[in-house]
Scaffold this active site. Structure first.
Site, PDB file in Angstrom:
ATOM      1  N   LYS A   1       0.857  -1.187   0.000  1.00  0.00           N
ATOM      2  CA  LYS A   1       0.000   0.000   0.000  1.00  0.00           C
ATOM      3  C   LYS A   1       0.882   1.221   0.000  1.00  0.00           C
ATOM      4  CE  LYS A   1      -4.546   0.715   0.604  1.00  0.00           C
ATOM      5  NZ  LYS A   1      -5.521  -0.359   0.472  1.00  0.00           N
TER       6      LYS A   1
HETATM    7  N1  GLU Z   1      -7.524  -0.128  -2.662  1.00  0.00           N
HETATM    8  C1  GLU Z   1      -8.314  -1.314  -2.772  1.00  0.00           C
HETATM    9  C2  GLU Z   1      -8.223  -2.114  -1.495  1.00  0.00           C
HETATM   10  O1  GLU Z   1      -7.951  -1.591  -0.448  1.00  0.00           O
HETATM   11  C3  GLU Z   1      -7.994  -2.120  -4.016  1.00  0.00           C
HETATM   12  C4  GLU Z   1      -6.612  -2.659  -4.095  1.00  0.00           C
HETATM   13  C5  GLU Z   1      -6.268  -3.312  -5.436  1.00  0.00           C
HETATM   14  O2  GLU Z   1      -7.150  -3.469  -6.256  1.00  0.00           O
HETATM   15  O3  GLU Z   1      -5.101  -3.610  -5.603  1.00  0.00           O
HETATM   16  O4  GLU Z   1      -8.505  -3.279  -1.472  1.00  0.00           O
END
Ligand code: GLU
Length: 431
Positions: A116
């Site tokens: 992230k």
């Molecule tokens: N930001 C989204 C999550 O927290 C999607 C992450 C993604 O698709 O890689 O799951």
């Protein structure tokens, strides 16, 4: 690997999301008697990148921004997870959110690890041109720390398909002409028509809705006329509300970054969405609802609460006021440890984030596969694929939770961690 050494639980210096995710992890790890060596590896992140980078603003001045990318674990495949643009983004937030991604992708049975990142800023303060330059410069600075088979970002809070298009274009532009198109899956959540997946926009909210629907079917309750409230009326909150409304459920309260509104008789989801679009993204002032004190929001009379904004929203300060029997976590980490304890003691069911909002990353996986294989799928087949994957996960989690007599979060964490543990035990540690 042998299980001889004992490992000290990691010390947490600052209370926050990182504290929550580590406590959730350690509590599940204790219950499944996780191999101590694997516990050591999973308790800490693999790589942490902090970049300070300059960007020229519209007025000619230069501003320096801080961007983060934390890669927690890649035992099951390339790192995967979103990028958020928000003042609360810092290294601890990125660490916590990266860890949740590892459990989320593992639980969903995807060939991914967890990561992230984001930039610490308030995007409402910048023009579109500035946001484009910020995004492109950050992408350039990340360089080979991301990549289609290495670490694949996606949208998160305050980022969208436009952000992903800028990232993909910047990253691909750094490659030689013949290599460009095979790098398109460096990010997911791109616009349809530019490598994006039909339905990726609604995938997270659709998944939130589906997990509620599965829960309702399992408990033989009808969603018709059920009252629900949503915190956050962005991509996740809007689509979850849209699909619930389709089942005859009634949206009776909404909270966003600007304020809170309620209407016992129900709020029309499309009308509110259109109002927000015309009102700089804010729901405040919607004529068919009344404004209310934000502190009382979670205590609204309803059956289902959907926190779909930021972390640490349901805490010891408001968990006792919740009247709903179900909390469906559209956001990542919306319930802190103390809040969760109160909810569980009061018999309130929580559909945990790593399952509830996993429709998004499942959609991302299909986009990635589509780009990798040069295919184009239709919306209906994509929604069907998401439903099938989520249903499998839901059944696994509810089954585990019944057999082991644990709550759904503990069940979901246990399944996710056991899958990674198995991979480590089979392959060992190099050298
Ligand atoms: N930001 C989204 C999550 O927290 C999607 C992450 C993604 O698709 O890689 O799951």
């Amino acid at each position: 690997m042998t299980n001889t050494q004992t490992v000290e639980k990691p010390k947490v210096l600052k209370k926050g999301m990182l504290d929550n995710v580590l406590e959730q992890f350690n509590s599940a790890a204790d219950k499944i008697d996780l191999n101590n060596n694997v516990r050591k590896i999973l308790s800490i992140t693999n790589t942490e990148i902090i970049i300070n980078f300059p960007v020229r603003m519209d007025n000619g001045d230069v501003e320096v921004f801080t961007g983060y990318r934390v890669q927690h674990n890649n035992a099951l495949g390339p790192y995967k997870g979103g990028l958020r643009y928000h003042p609360t983004v810092d290294i601890d937030a990125a660490r916590a959110l990266a860890m949740w991604m590892t459990w989320k992708t593992s639980l969903a049975g995807l060939p991914y690890g967890g990561a992230k990142g984001g930039i610490q800023l308030d995007p409402s303060k910048y023009s579109k041109g500035e946001l484009e330059r910020i995004t492109r410069r950050f992408t350039y600075a990340l360089g080979e720390n991301i990549g289609p088979e290495h670490d694949i970002p996606a949208p998160d809070v305050n980022t969208n398909d436009q952000t992903m298009a800028w990232i993909a274009d910047t990253y691909m532009s750094t490659k030689s002409t013949s290599e460009r198109s095979k790098n398109q899956h460096v990010v997911t959540g791109k616009p349809v028509g530019s490598g994006g997946l039909e339905g990726r926009d609604r995938a997270t909210g659709y998944g939130v809705f589906l997990t509620i629907k599965f829960w309702a079917e399992k408990n033989k309750v009808s969603l018709k006329d059920k009252k629900f409230i949503v915190q956050g009326f962005g991509n996740v909150g809007f689509w979850a509300a849209h699909f619930l409304e389709g089942e005859g459920a009634k949206l009776v309260g909404v909270q966003d970054a600007f304020g809170s509104i309620q209407n016992k008789e129900g709020i029309n989801v499309t009308d509110l969405f259109n109002y927000g679009k015309a009102n700089k993204g804010s729901i405040v002032g919607f004529p068919e609802a009344t404004e209310m004190d934000g502190k009382e929001f979670f205590g609204l009379d309803c059956d289902i609460v959907i926190p779909a904004a930021l972390g640490n929203q349901i805490t010891k300060h408001n968990a006792h006021t919740i009247k709903a029997s179900l909390v469906a976590e559209g956001a990542n980490g919306p319930t802190d440890i103390e809040g969760e304890k109160i909810l569980l003691e009061r018999g309130i069911t929580i559909i945990p984030d790593i399952m509830c909002n996993s429709g998004g990353v499942i959609g991302s996986y299909f986009e990635w596969l589509q780009n990798r294989n040069g295919e184009l799928w239709q919306l209906d087949e994509i929604l069907e694929k998401i439903e099938k994957k989520l249903k499998t996960t839901f059944l696994k989690v509810t089954d585990y939770s019944e057999k082991k007599e644990v709550d759904m979060r503990t069940a979901a964490f246990s399944i996710a961690i056991e899958r990674i543990e198995k991979a480590y035990i089979l392959r060992g540690i190099f050298p």
